[in-house]
Design a protein around this motif. Structure first.
Motif, PDB file in Angstrom:
ATOM      1  N   LYS A  73       0.827  -1.208   0.000  1.00  0.00           N
ATOM      2  CA  LYS A  73       0.000   0.000   0.000  1.00  0.00           C
ATOM      3  C   LYS A  73       0.858   1.254   0.000  1.00  0.00           C
ATOM      4  O   LYS A  73       0.494   2.261  -0.622  1.00  0.00           O
ATOM      5  N   GLU A  74       1.993   1.209   0.682  1.00  0.00           N
ATOM      6  CA  GLU A  74       2.890   2.368   0.675  1.00  0.00           C
ATOM      7  C   GLU A  74       3.525   2.554  -0.702  1.00  0.00           C
ATOM      8  O   GLU A  74       3.694   3.682  -1.166  1.00  0.00           O
ATOM      9  N   PHE A  75       3.866   1.457  -1.364  1.00  0.00           N
ATOM     10  CA  PHE A  75       4.443   1.548  -2.699  1.00  0.00           C
ATOM     11  C   PHE A  75       3.409   2.018  -3.726  1.00  0.00           C
ATOM     12  O   PHE A  75       3.787   2.542  -4.778  1.00  0.00           O
ATOM     13  N   MET A  76       2.148   1.842  -3.438  1.00  0.00           N
ATOM     14  CA  MET A  76       1.106   2.285  -4.358  1.00  0.00           C
ATOM     15  C   MET A  76       0.894   3.803  -4.329  1.00  0.00           C
ATOM     16  O   MET A  76       0.182   4.347  -5.157  1.00  0.00           O
ATOM     17  N   ARG A  77       1.517   4.481  -3.384  1.00  0.00           N
ATOM     18  CA  ARG A  77       1.463   5.942  -3.352  1.00  0.00           C
ATOM     19  C   ARG A  77       2.510   6.488  -4.324  1.00  0.00           C
ATOM     20  O   ARG A  77       3.697   6.174  -4.217  1.00  0.00           O
ATOM     21  N   TYR A  78       2.068   7.314  -5.248  1.00  0.00           N
ATOM     22  CA  TYR A  78       3.004   7.869  -6.229  1.00  0.00           C
ATOM     23  C   TYR A  78       4.160   8.592  -5.547  1.00  0.00           C
ATOM     24  O   TYR A  78       5.313   8.490  -5.973  1.00  0.00           O
ATOM     25  N   LYS A  79       3.865   9.302  -4.480  1.00  0.00           N
ATOM     26  CA  LYS A  79       4.895  10.075  -3.791  1.00  0.00           C
ATOM     27  C   LYS A  79       5.998   9.175  -3.242  1.00  0.00           C
ATOM     28  O   LYS A  79       7.159   9.582  -3.157  1.00  0.00           O
ATOM     29  N   THR A  80       5.647   7.944  -2.863  1.00  0.00           N
ATOM     30  CA  THR A  80       6.657   6.997  -2.380  1.00  0.00           C
ATOM     31  C   THR A  80       7.632   6.640  -3.491  1.00  0.00           C
ATOM     32  O   THR A  80       8.861   6.710  -3.313  1.00  0.00           O
ATOM     33  N   ILE A  81       7.088   6.233  -4.646  1.00  0.00           N
ATOM     34  CA  ILE A  81       7.930   5.871  -5.787  1.00  0.00           C
ATOM     35  C   ILE A  81       8.801   7.045  -6.187  1.00  0.00           C
ATOM     36  O   ILE A  81       9.994   6.902  -6.464  1.00  0.00           O
ATOM     37  N   ARG A  82       8.205   8.229  -6.224  1.00  0.00           N
ATOM     38  CA  ARG A  82       8.941   9.439  -6.621  1.00  0.00           C
ATOM     39  C   ARG A  82      10.117   9.678  -5.674  1.00  0.00           C
ATOM     40  O   ARG A  82      11.241   9.942  -6.114  1.00  0.00           O
ATOM     41  N   GLY A  83       9.866   9.603  -4.372  1.00  0.00           N
ATOM     42  CA  GLY A  83      10.925   9.848  -3.401  1.00  0.00           C
ATOM     43  C   GLY A  83      12.061   8.855  -3.518  1.00  0.00           C
ATOM     44  O   GLY A  83      13.241   9.227  -3.441  1.00  0.00           O
ATOM     45  N   LEU A  84      11.722   7.591  -3.738  1.00  0.00           N
ATOM     46  CA  LEU A  84      12.753   6.564  -3.865  1.00  0.00           C
ATOM     47  C   LEU A  84      13.587   6.764  -5.125  1.00  0.00           C
ATOM     48  O   LEU A  84      14.809   6.555  -5.114  1.00  0.00           O
TER      49      LEU A  84
END
Length: 258
Positions: free
Chosen positions: A171-182
């Motif tokens: 669910k955390e990986f499904m947040r666009y902001k998570t992918i962007r930050g990584l």
């Protein structure tokens, strides 16, 4: 898919002034708040900050020494993110597919999540870099930590609840902001390893900004009434941006990670 138009694109001048960038879209709507995917897709069409500044009509002497930042409010505090440009091809493809959205589909993030878990397993320095810098939030760190602890545990009870921890992490990986930050963290990590310049953290105030904030705190401005036309002309540039020719949502081609 959830939408979150709470992000502003702001230019900070060297003297401490700042300007919110207003965009006139092809449908005639003028906006200064956006979804993060909208800003990322737009800026990733340009090679660097200087090229985007010309598009936003901030150029010449006034643009020297300044910088762009993406700003949003969280817990009554203004936070900032750095911009991404055309070198971030993976982010461009994700922002393109999910233009205007804040969440990604489970199917699209599973391969990225697998890559990331393999990456931190082989390179603990990378995990430390993104965890101790500005690239992840507390929710992601908590979900990742819980998953890694259970994943490496031989306790029967731990193994039985591993699936729940995995779902939480997904669910955390499904947040666009998570992918962007990584991805921003990965890019900056590779720059650091190559002894190259890492883009500035927009949350770090310049000396002129600190001085200006101190002055404004001790010398509050008197509010003056302005005409409606003047209000529309102040605090931003209005430029056309036609998204229709770019937003083909059928394309999702993440680059193979190294």
């Amino acid at each position: 898919m959830a939408k979150s138009n709470r992000y502003c694109l702001v230019y900070h001048f060297k003297n401490g002034d700042k300007r919110n960038i207003k965009i006139t879209f092809e449908d005639g709507k003028v906006r200064q708040t956006f979804a993060l995917t909208e800003i990322d897709f737009m800026t990733s069409l340009f090679s660097d900050s200087d090229a985007f500044a010309r598009f936003a009509q901030i150029d010449g002497e006034e643009a020297k020494g300044g910088y762009f930042a993406i700003e949003y409010k969280s817990n009554n505090k203004i936070n900032s993110l750095e911009l991404v440009f055309s070198d971030m091809k993976f982010i461009n493809s994700v922002a393109k597919k999910y233009f205007g959205e804040s969440n990604l589909s489970k199917e699209d993030i599973l391969s990225y999540m697998k890559w990331f878990l393999d990456k931190i397993d082989k390179d603990s320095e990378f995990l430390n870099f993104i965890s101790t810098h500005r690239y992840t939030n507390g929710y992601f760190k908590s979900a990742l930590s819980e998953y890694l602890i259970l994943k490496d545990s031989y306790e029967n009870d731990a193994r039985s609840i591993l699936r729940r921890a995995e779902i939480k992490l997904i669910k955390e990986f499904m947040r666009y902001k998570t992918i962007r930050g990584l991805e921003v963290g990965r890019r900056n990590y590779e720059l650091m390893k190559a002894n190259k310049l890492v883009p500035r953290n927009p949350n770090e105030l310049t000396s002129s900004e600190i001085a200006r904030k101190d002055y404004e705190l001790n010398h509050p401005k008197k509010v003056k009434k302005r005409s409606r036309l003047q209000k529309e002309m102040d605090n931003g540039q209005m430029v056309l941006f036609d998204v229709s020719s770019y937003t083909d949502s059928s394309i999702f081609e993440p680059q193979k990670k190294r």
